[in-house]
Design a protein around this motif. Sequence first.
Motif, short mmCIF file in Angstrom:
data_model
loop_
_atom_site.label_atom_id
_atom_site.label_comp_id
_atom_site.label_asym_id
_atom_site.label_seq_id
_atom_site.Cartn_x
_atom_site.Cartn_y
_atom_site.Cartn_z
N GLY A 140 5.17 8.16 7.33
CA GLY A 140 5.94 8.09 6.08
C GLY A 140 6.41 6.67 5.84
N TRP A 141 6.70 6.36 4.58
CA TRP A 141 7.03 4.96 4.25
C TRP A 141 8.32 4.49 4.90
N ASN A 142 9.25 5.40 5.23
CA ASN A 142 10.47 4.97 5.93
C ASN A 142 10.15 4.32 7.26
N GLY A 143 9.04 4.76 7.88
CA GLY A 143 8.66 4.20 9.17
C GLY A 143 8.30 2.73 9.12
N LEU A 144 8.01 2.20 7.93
CA LEU A 144 7.69 0.78 7.80
C LEU A 144 8.87 -0.09 8.20
N PHE A 145 10.07 0.41 8.01
CA PHE A 145 11.26 -0.38 8.36
C PHE A 145 11.40 -0.54 9.87
N LEU A 146 10.79 0.36 10.63
CA LEU A 146 10.90 0.27 12.08
C LEU A 146 10.08 -0.90 12.64
N VAL A 147 9.00 -1.27 11.93
CA VAL A 147 8.14 -2.37 12.41
C VAL A 147 8.94 -3.66 12.51
N THR A 148 9.81 -3.90 11.52
CA THR A 148 10.61 -5.13 11.53
C THR A 148 11.51 -5.20 12.75
N CYS A 149 11.92 -4.03 13.27
CA CYS A 149 12.82 -4.02 14.43
C CYS A 149 12.18 -4.62 15.67
N VAL A 189 0.82 -1.22 0.00
CA VAL A 189 0.00 0.00 0.00
C VAL A 189 0.85 1.26 0.00
N ALA A 190 2.17 1.12 0.26
CA ALA A 190 3.05 2.29 0.29
C ALA A 190 3.66 2.60 -1.07
N ILE A 191 3.51 1.71 -2.03
CA ILE A 191 4.15 1.90 -3.33
C ILE A 191 3.78 3.24 -3.99
N PRO A 192 2.49 3.62 -4.02
CA PRO A 192 2.16 4.92 -4.63
C PRO A 192 2.90 6.09 -3.98
N SER A 193 3.01 6.09 -2.66
CA SER A 193 3.71 7.17 -1.97
C SER A 193 5.20 7.16 -2.29
N ILE A 194 5.78 5.97 -2.37
CA ILE A 194 7.21 5.86 -2.69
C ILE A 194 7.47 6.35 -4.11
N ILE A 195 6.61 5.95 -5.04
CA ILE A 195 6.77 6.38 -6.44
C ILE A 195 6.71 7.91 -6.54
N GLN A 196 5.77 8.49 -5.83
CA GLN A 196 5.61 9.95 -5.88
C GLN A 196 6.77 10.68 -5.22
N GLU A 197 7.19 10.20 -4.05
CA GLU A 197 8.24 10.90 -3.31
C GLU A 197 9.60 10.77 -3.98
N LEU A 198 9.92 9.57 -4.49
CA LEU A 198 11.23 9.35 -5.10
C LEU A 198 11.24 9.67 -6.59
N GLN A 199 10.06 10.03 -7.13
CA GLN A 199 9.93 10.42 -8.53
C GLN A 199 10.45 9.33 -9.47
N ILE A 200 9.91 8.15 -9.30
CA ILE A 200 10.22 7.02 -10.16
C ILE A 200 8.93 6.55 -10.83
N TYR A 225 15.46 2.81 6.75
CA TYR A 225 14.88 3.95 7.47
C TYR A 225 15.52 5.27 7.06
N ILE A 226 16.81 5.23 6.71
CA ILE A 226 17.50 6.47 6.32
C ILE A 226 17.55 6.65 4.81
N ALA A 227 16.93 5.72 4.06
CA ALA A 227 17.00 5.78 2.59
C ALA A 227 16.14 6.90 2.04
N HIS A 228 16.74 7.68 1.13
CA HIS A 228 15.99 8.72 0.43
C HIS A 228 16.25 8.68 -1.08
N HIS A 229 16.88 7.59 -1.51
CA HIS A 229 17.11 7.36 -2.94
C HIS A 229 16.64 5.94 -3.26
N PHE A 230 16.15 5.77 -4.48
CA PHE A 230 15.56 4.48 -4.85
C PHE A 230 16.57 3.34 -4.75
N ASP A 231 17.80 3.57 -5.21
CA ASP A 231 18.81 2.50 -5.20
C ASP A 231 19.07 1.99 -3.78
#
Length: 458
Positions: free
Chosen positions: A172-181, A41-52, A103-109
């Motif tokens: 924000g979608w970066n917060g999803l990585f915190l759940v795994t912790c 469900v976060a894919i649309p937000s990621i596409i928009q924010e990272l402009q991919i 969590y600190i990623a701001h680039h698609f790669d």
Amino acid sequence: MSKAVFTTGMIGGDKMNDKIVMPVWSIGAFLVLMNTTMFNVAIPSIIQELQITAGPGSWIVSGYSIVFALSTMIYSRLSDFIPIRTLLSVGLGLLGISSILGYIAHHFDILLAARLLQASGAGSVPGLGMVLARRYVPYERRGRAVSMIASGVALAFGLGPVVGGTITEFIGWNGLFLVTCLVFPLAPILWKLLPKESRREVRFDILGAALTAVVTGSLLVAVQQKSAVLLLVSLLSLTCSIWHFRRVKEPFLQPVLFRNSGYRKLLFIAFCAFVLNMSMLFLMPLALAGIFHKEAAAIGIVLFPGAMLSALLARLFGHWIDRYGNYPFLLCGHILLAVVMVVLSLFIHVSACVILVGYLIYAPSFSAVTSALSNEVSRILPKELIGSGIGLTQLSQFIGGTFAVAACGILLVGLGSQPLVSSFQYICLLLLPVALGSLFMYIWYVKKEGGRQNTLSF
């Protein structure tokens, strides 16, 4: 060199308190598997924010699924050689590193690298959980142990979109990585409770593992990308793999598994079960959004009751499987799955409540089928084939799920000229033969192999 020598091989170990370990492990499975569905469900937000574009964006989910499938099998196979405690530590370590990176990623790669690294660690939890149940839980309680893991998986599939949508919207979608912790506090508990396994020298078939990864990875990408070139690569790699496994003394995949007709039938059932499950998890949200105009949070709310019911019933399924055996659950579960396909193909257009009720029946039925199937596979496998056999079964499931999503997507595009409701009805109708084929295969398995009582001869 196609082999490496391990002096930490696993041939036995201490006893385990499965009444504590398996519930803790099921919590870990829930957290790890929820990570698989949260990002959908976060894919649309990621596409928009990272402009991919949508193409690269889809790899955040599909790339994760491919690596997750491969790593699950590899961890299962390595458990024949390396103690489960060691493998789990490696898996959770990779999860930790990737979660910080994501969590600190701001680039698609960087984001994609974090997701792939996550998958390489996350695969340790479901694969090793089944090996643990088969190796240390007595058969009279094994159904309950397997069902605990299944309940965690079912709840993860249901809660994943809800949690993912909420976190994406407010943090924000970066917060999803915190759940795994959240899985990390479980690590010291499991480290203390898991058996200290004995050791022996074992040769690990590195080339065989690499060939298996190439075959599976190229096949899954070929299906998703509709690439004839990658399909050819997969077929050529498969030919090389068969030649290699026949000439190696201790191959990564044991050819004896494929020579047994009963195990082949169970592999087919596992493949079909995940074709059905991933098709429904793919189609139902699209139908709710496209036909009934539901938002992401509302879609999660519609699917949540079915996932919760499945999780609540899974423990009962485990008790009943231990008491009555696998046969009635595989039989009745398949019948109910087929009934849901028929109902959806006829009435999906009437109301969103049809989907809600359909998933209330579908999710527990699928949980019953997979719990009984996992228990049946663990029952028939001899000790020396546990890791390889369970890993291959889970790989078959993931391939089925990946194939299902790709096929449903292709069908929806191909049926684009039809009304959306008609497209969904047609695909549900096409899935009915899959459910019936899996049902008839199990009936054939029972008839030919004596699946109700006997252990298969390998």
